[in-house]
Design a protein around this motif. Structure first.
Motif, short mmCIF file in Angstrom:
data_model
loop_
_atom_site.label_atom_id
_atom_site.label_comp_id
_atom_site.label_asym_id
_atom_site.label_seq_id
_atom_site.Cartn_x
_atom_site.Cartn_y
_atom_site.Cartn_z
N SER A 1 -51.11 -2.06 29.91
CA SER A 1 -52.39 -2.63 30.33
C SER A 1 -53.00 -1.79 31.45
O SER A 1 -54.23 -1.68 31.55
N ARG A 2 -52.17 -1.16 32.28
CA ARG A 2 -52.71 -0.30 33.32
C ARG A 2 -53.45 0.90 32.71
O ARG A 2 -54.53 1.27 33.16
N LEU A 3 -52.87 1.48 31.67
CA LEU A 3 -53.54 2.57 30.99
C LEU A 3 -54.79 2.09 30.27
O LEU A 3 -55.82 2.78 30.23
N ALA A 4 -54.74 0.86 29.71
CA ALA A 4 -55.91 0.31 29.02
C ALA A 4 -57.08 0.13 29.98
O ALA A 4 -58.23 0.40 29.63
N VAL A 5 -56.80 -0.31 31.20
CA VAL A 5 -57.86 -0.46 32.20
C VAL A 5 -58.41 0.91 32.59
O VAL A 5 -59.62 1.08 32.75
N ALA A 6 -57.53 1.90 32.74
CA ALA A 6 -57.98 3.26 33.06
C ALA A 6 -58.91 3.79 31.97
O ALA A 6 -59.93 4.42 32.26
N ARG A 7 -58.56 3.54 30.71
CA ARG A 7 -59.42 3.96 29.60
C ARG A 7 -60.76 3.23 29.64
O ARG A 7 -61.81 3.83 29.38
N ALA A 8 -60.71 1.93 29.96
CA ALA A 8 -61.95 1.15 30.05
C ALA A 8 -62.84 1.69 31.16
O ALA A 8 -64.07 1.74 31.03
N MET A 9 -62.25 2.10 32.28
CA MET A 9 -63.02 2.68 33.37
C MET A 9 -63.68 3.98 32.93
O MET A 9 -64.85 4.25 33.25
N TYR A 10 -62.94 4.79 32.19
CA TYR A 10 -63.51 6.04 31.70
C TYR A 10 -64.69 5.78 30.78
O TYR A 10 -65.73 6.44 30.86
N GLN A 11 -64.56 4.78 29.90
CA GLN A 11 -65.65 4.50 28.96
C GLN A 11 -66.86 3.90 29.67
O GLN A 11 -68.00 4.10 29.24
N MET A 12 -66.64 3.18 30.78
CA MET A 12 -67.77 2.70 31.57
C MET A 12 -68.57 3.87 32.13
O MET A 12 -69.79 3.83 32.19
N ARG A 13 -67.86 4.91 32.54
CA ARG A 13 -68.53 6.07 33.13
C ARG A 13 -69.19 6.95 32.07
O ARG A 13 -70.26 7.50 32.29
N PHE A 14 -68.52 7.07 30.92
CA PHE A 14 -69.02 7.96 29.87
C PHE A 14 -69.03 7.20 28.54
O PHE A 14 -68.14 7.37 27.70
N GLY B 1 -54.50 0.53 42.30
CA GLY B 1 -55.43 1.29 41.49
C GLY B 1 -54.92 1.53 40.08
O GLY B 1 -53.71 1.46 39.81
N PHE B 2 -55.84 1.86 39.18
CA PHE B 2 -55.50 2.12 37.78
C PHE B 2 -55.66 3.59 37.41
O PHE B 2 -55.06 4.06 36.45
N VAL B 3 -56.46 4.30 38.17
CA VAL B 3 -56.58 5.75 38.02
C VAL B 3 -55.96 6.44 39.24
O VAL B 3 -55.09 7.29 39.12
N HIS B 4 -56.42 6.05 40.43
CA HIS B 4 -55.82 6.55 41.66
C HIS B 4 -54.54 5.77 41.96
O HIS B 4 -54.38 4.63 41.52
N SER B 5 -53.66 6.39 42.73
CA SER B 5 -52.38 5.74 43.04
C SER B 5 -51.84 6.27 44.35
O SER B 5 -52.20 7.37 44.80
N GLY B 6 -50.99 5.47 44.99
CA GLY B 6 -50.28 5.92 46.18
C GLY B 6 -51.05 5.83 47.47
O GLY B 6 -50.59 6.31 48.50
N HIS B 7 -52.22 5.21 47.47
CA HIS B 7 -53.03 5.11 48.68
C HIS B 7 -53.46 3.67 48.87
O HIS B 7 -53.62 2.92 47.90
N GLU B 8 -53.68 3.28 50.12
CA GLU B 8 -54.07 1.90 50.40
C GLU B 8 -55.44 1.54 49.84
O GLU B 8 -55.79 0.36 49.75
N LEU B 9 -56.24 2.55 49.44
CA LEU B 9 -57.58 2.31 48.90
C LEU B 9 -57.70 2.78 47.45
O LEU B 9 -58.79 3.10 47.00
N SER B 10 -56.60 2.81 46.73
CA SER B 10 -56.62 3.36 45.37
C SER B 10 -57.63 2.65 44.47
O SER B 10 -58.40 3.29 43.74
N PHE B 11 -57.65 1.33 44.48
CA PHE B 11 -58.58 0.59 43.63
C PHE B 11 -60.01 0.77 44.09
O PHE B 11 -60.95 0.81 43.28
N VAL B 12 -60.22 0.91 45.40
CA VAL B 12 -61.56 1.18 45.95
C VAL B 12 -62.08 2.50 45.39
O VAL B 12 -63.24 2.60 44.97
N LEU B 13 -61.25 3.53 45.38
CA LEU B 13 -61.65 4.83 44.85
C LEU B 13 -61.96 4.72 43.36
O LEU B 13 -62.91 5.35 42.86
#
Length: 323
Positions: free
Chosen positions: A117-130, A211-223
């Motif tokens: 599901s984490r990868l599915a959300v990352a794909r959905a984010m990509y499709q929102m952008r493009f 985050g679903f694309v970014h990782s390892g940072h306190e603001l990953s989901f924000v990015l």
């Protein structure tokens, strides 16, 4: 005078929803104080009152002083606060969430905790952008490669549209002036978007770190969320500002971005996009403005049982617990 401790805390129902707020307000060389449930900005020209509940993000520029009571009301009304340096913006503090429900954060955690599901959300984010591309079946490495190509193409297209020479993205952390004017404008737009995205994420009660694309940072989901609008809003606007004039591009970019966000109702869209991403497998009925304090206990089989009761199996009548 009524002290802060004697004032009744505002409930989420009394607060302005994130989507209906001013995206951000920038202040510099003034003293920020509190007058009832408004903040005041005082400088040599006088005092300006600003309803704190209408602010999404308050950007405090050079020469500002802020009082304890001002920060208290900003926190109560869920406004985010950023301290702004001479050449950039960095998110430094946040108010409380505008919702007391953990439903959206729990949905985020469920989507994040499962690798599929984490990868599915990352794909959905990509499709929102493009939206013209179908990311179904793409690996994470392939998603990153395609995203990188699309962003590079966006830079080249905007450079050709505005007639600005483009020599690539250049940004040295901590040295805003090392880049040319268009790179400075891109950096200013990106940093403002990070502050705004953080304000929306925290106001909905989500975790900025998962985050679903970014990782390892306190603001990953924000990015992640800020990047949804990079090629559509941030980059084109930065090139427009740099093409107009090379002077003071940072401040001019912030003002232009604020106007563009209001014109496009981006805050409302950002709220809807987050809910759409995190409630992909659910009914989407989460209400970020709920003022109900609903606390339950987790039982077996995924069941929730009432809190504030003694759940001793040997008793037929649950005993009300009072702490």
């Amino acid at each position: 005078m009524t002290t802060v401790s004697q004032r009744t805390a505002l409930s989420p129902r009394q607060l302005t929803r994130t989507a209906e707020r001013i995206s951000f307000i920038y202040l510099e060389r003034c003293t920020v104080h509190r007058d009832a449930n408004a903040i005041t900005a005082q400088d040599a020209e006088g005092t300006t009152h600003i309803p704190s509940a209408t602010i999404g993000t308050l950007l405090l520029g050079p020469g500002t002083r802020v009082t304890h009571q001002a920060m208290s009301v900003l926190a109560e009304t869920g406004a985010a606060v950023c301290w702004v340096g001479e050449h950039g913006v960095r998110f430094y503090a946040a108010g409380r969430a505008l919702s007391r429900s953990s439903a959206l954060m729990e949905a985020q955690a469920r989507q994040w905790a499962n690798t599929r599901s984490r990868l599915a959300v990352a794909r959905a984010m990509y499709q929102m952008r493009f939206p013209d591309e179908d990311p179904a079946g793409l690996t994470r490495h392939e998603l990153l490669g395609r995203e990188g190509r699309r962003v590079k193409a966006c830079y080249r297209a905007q450079a050709a549209r505005t007639g600005i020479p483009w020599r690539g993205r250049q940004y040295a952390p901590g040295d805003f002036t090392s880049g040319d004017p268009v790179n400075q404008a891109i950096t200013a737009a990106a940093q403002c978007m990070y502050g705004i995205a953080h304000a929306v994420v925290t106001s909905l009660g989500c975790s900025p770190a998962l985050g679903f694309v970014h990782s390892g940072h306190e603001l990953s989901f924000v990015l992640d969320i800020a990047d949804l609008y990079k090629t559509e809003i941030g980059i084109p606007l930065a090139f427009d500002i740099a093409a107009q004039d090379e002077e003071d591009v940072g401040a001019r970019t912030r003002r232009a971005l604020r106007d563009r966000i209001n014109e496009t109702s981006l805050l409302n869209r950002c709220v809807d996009d987050i809910k759409r991403l995190l409630l992909r497998e659910e009914d989407g009925s989460f209400d970020p403005g709920s003022d109900q304090d609903v606390v339950t206990l987790q039982s077996d089989g995924g069941h929730q049982v009432p809190s504030g009761l003694n759940h001793d199996d040997d008793r037929h009548d649950y005993e009300r617990v009072s702490w």
